[in-house]
Design an enzyme around this catalytic site. Structure first.
Site, mmCIF file in Angstrom:
data_model
loop_
_atom_site.group_PDB
_atom_site.id
_atom_site.type_symbol
_atom_site.label_atom_id
_atom_site.label_comp_id
_atom_site.label_asym_id
_atom_site.label_seq_id
_atom_site.Cartn_x
_atom_site.Cartn_y
_atom_site.Cartn_z
ATOM 1 N N ASN A 1 27.722 -12.708 -6.901
ATOM 2 C CA ASN A 1 27.658 -10.862 -7.679
ATOM 3 C C ASN A 1 28.406 -10.723 -7.066
ATOM 4 O O ASN A 1 29.429 -10.187 -5.725
ATOM 5 C CB ASN A 1 26.263 -10.108 -6.839
ATOM 6 N N ALA B 1 29.729 -7.445 -8.354
ATOM 7 C CA ALA B 1 29.100 -6.471 -9.050
ATOM 8 C C ALA B 1 30.811 -5.073 -9.173
ATOM 9 O O ALA B 1 31.007 -4.455 -9.935
ATOM 10 C CB ALA B 1 28.951 -5.264 -8.369
ATOM 11 N N ASP C 1 26.840 -18.549 -1.067
ATOM 12 C CA ASP C 1 26.708 -16.825 -1.067
ATOM 13 C C ASP C 1 28.054 -17.389 -0.730
ATOM 14 O O ASP C 1 28.702 -17.988 0.264
ATOM 15 C CB ASP C 1 26.245 -16.112 -0.186
ATOM 16 N N ARG C 2 29.850 -16.040 -1.270
ATOM 17 C CA ARG C 2 30.522 -15.991 -1.106
ATOM 18 C C ARG C 2 30.987 -15.151 0.017
ATOM 19 O O ARG C 2 31.201 -16.165 1.052
ATOM 20 C CB ARG C 2 31.166 -16.045 -2.059
ATOM 21 N N ASP C 3 31.065 -14.130 0.171
ATOM 22 C CA ASP C 3 31.080 -13.040 0.813
ATOM 23 C C ASP C 3 30.751 -12.832 1.920
ATOM 24 O O ASP C 3 29.067 -12.347 1.371
ATOM 25 C CB ASP C 3 31.363 -11.400 0.509
ATOM 26 N N ASP D 1 24.033 -14.435 3.145
ATOM 27 C CA ASP D 1 24.028 -13.399 4.533
ATOM 28 C C ASP D 1 23.327 -12.236 3.634
ATOM 29 O O ASP D 1 22.511 -11.129 4.882
ATOM 30 C CB ASP D 1 25.045 -12.595 5.130
ATOM 31 N N LYS D 2 22.563 -11.871 3.028
ATOM 32 C CA LYS D 2 21.653 -11.128 2.461
ATOM 33 C C LYS D 2 20.277 -11.766 2.004
ATOM 34 O O LYS D 2 20.473 -12.860 1.981
ATOM 35 C CB LYS D 2 22.363 -10.453 1.255
ATOM 36 N N CYS E 1 21.394 -12.281 -13.876
ATOM 37 C CA CYS E 1 21.888 -13.714 -13.014
ATOM 38 C C CYS E 1 22.813 -12.604 -11.908
ATOM 39 O O CYS E 1 23.459 -13.864 -11.382
ATOM 40 C CB CYS E 1 23.189 -14.489 -13.763
ATOM 41 N N ARG E 2 22.119 -11.810 -11.865
ATOM 42 C CA ARG E 2 22.690 -10.856 -10.709
ATOM 43 C C ARG E 2 21.451 -11.443 -9.527
ATOM 44 O O ARG E 2 20.513 -10.791 -9.671
ATOM 45 C CB ARG E 2 22.419 -8.965 -11.031
ATOM 46 N N LYS E 3 22.322 -12.068 -8.664
ATOM 47 C CA LYS E 3 21.020 -11.611 -7.394
ATOM 48 C C LYS E 3 20.400 -11.145 -6.829
ATOM 49 O O LYS E 3 20.610 -10.093 -6.452
ATOM 50 C CB LYS E 3 21.405 -13.046 -5.803
HETATM 51 MG MG LIG Z 1 27.206 -12.482 0.960
HETATM 52 ZN ZN LIG Z 2 24.734 -11.049 -14.344
#
Ligand SMILES: [Mg+2]
Ligand SMILES: [Zn+2]
Length: 200
Positions: free
Chosen positions: A60, A62, A17-19, A142-143, A115-117
């Site tokens: 993600n 969004a 994951d990134r953020d 982290d989620k 494709c949205r986790k």
């Molecule tokens: Mg995250």
């Molecule tokens: Zn998507």
């Protein structure tokens, strides 16, 4: 006889994951000067690189569907990260992001998607593009949606306590279970490397 690690671990990857996992989660990151890489991130990724694992970011975004920033910004951030990792002798092999959201406002992006986790679409795309085997791989995030993604693709899931991780840990989700919860990406990488060794 020992094969070189890259052969040995062909198809094995760590989906990051990134953020909140490799950089600070500041909400909707929309400018390069908002990017803060955690101090342990580059070392952790380098260790994964050296073990012969592919390292792929799955994120993600969004904010694109919500009209907060464009895909161009997402790509600029990833280019910026690429140089920072390169400067530290580490490498992210690829970045995949979902720009969609069902409640978005931007035409073309405001929709449900695969494709949205925690949906598996991005990992499936990465697996096709890079010849990866998700069932032999790891997801770090982290989620709970990151752990849900791990479960959806048959990978092992590592929850980190950075970003939203500590509050996620305090609010368990029925049916979503991490293989391990650790303080940060450095500890996640150590756990992954230990578990690789035991599998050989
Ligand atoms: Mg995250
Ligand atoms: Zn998507």
């Amino acid at each position: 006889m020992k094969s070189p690690p890259t052969r040995l671990r062909q198809g094995q990857a760590v989906f990051l994951d990134r953020d909140g996992t490799i950089i600070k989660d500041i909400g909707y990151l929309s400018r390069l000067d908002q990017v803060t890489i955690y101090p342990w991130t580059i070392d952790a990724v380098r260790a994964l690189n050296r073990a012969g694992l592919r390292v792929v970011v799955i994120t993600n975004q969004a904010g694109v569907a919500r009209g907060y920033f464009s895909e161009q910004v997402v790509e600029d951030v990833h280019r910026h990260l690429t140089s920072a990792f390169e400067a530290g002798g580490a490498r992210i092999d690829a970045y995949y992001y979902c720009p969609h959201h069902p409640d978005g406002s931007v035409e073309g992006y405001a929709k449900g998607c695969g494709c949205r986790k925690p949906a598996p679409g991005l990992v499936e795309r990465a697996a096709r593009d890079l010849g990866l085997d998700p069932a032999q791989s790891f997801v770090v995030g982290d989620k709970w949606i990151d752990i849900g993604l791990a479960q959806a693709v048959g990978a092992r899931g590592v929850l980190v306590r950075t970003g939203y991780g500590a509050s996620e840990e305090a609010n368990p989700r029925p049916g979503v279970k991490a293989d391990i919860v650790v303080d940060n990406l450095a500890a996640a990488a150590s756990w992954i490397l230990l578990n690789l060794q035991s599998a050989i």
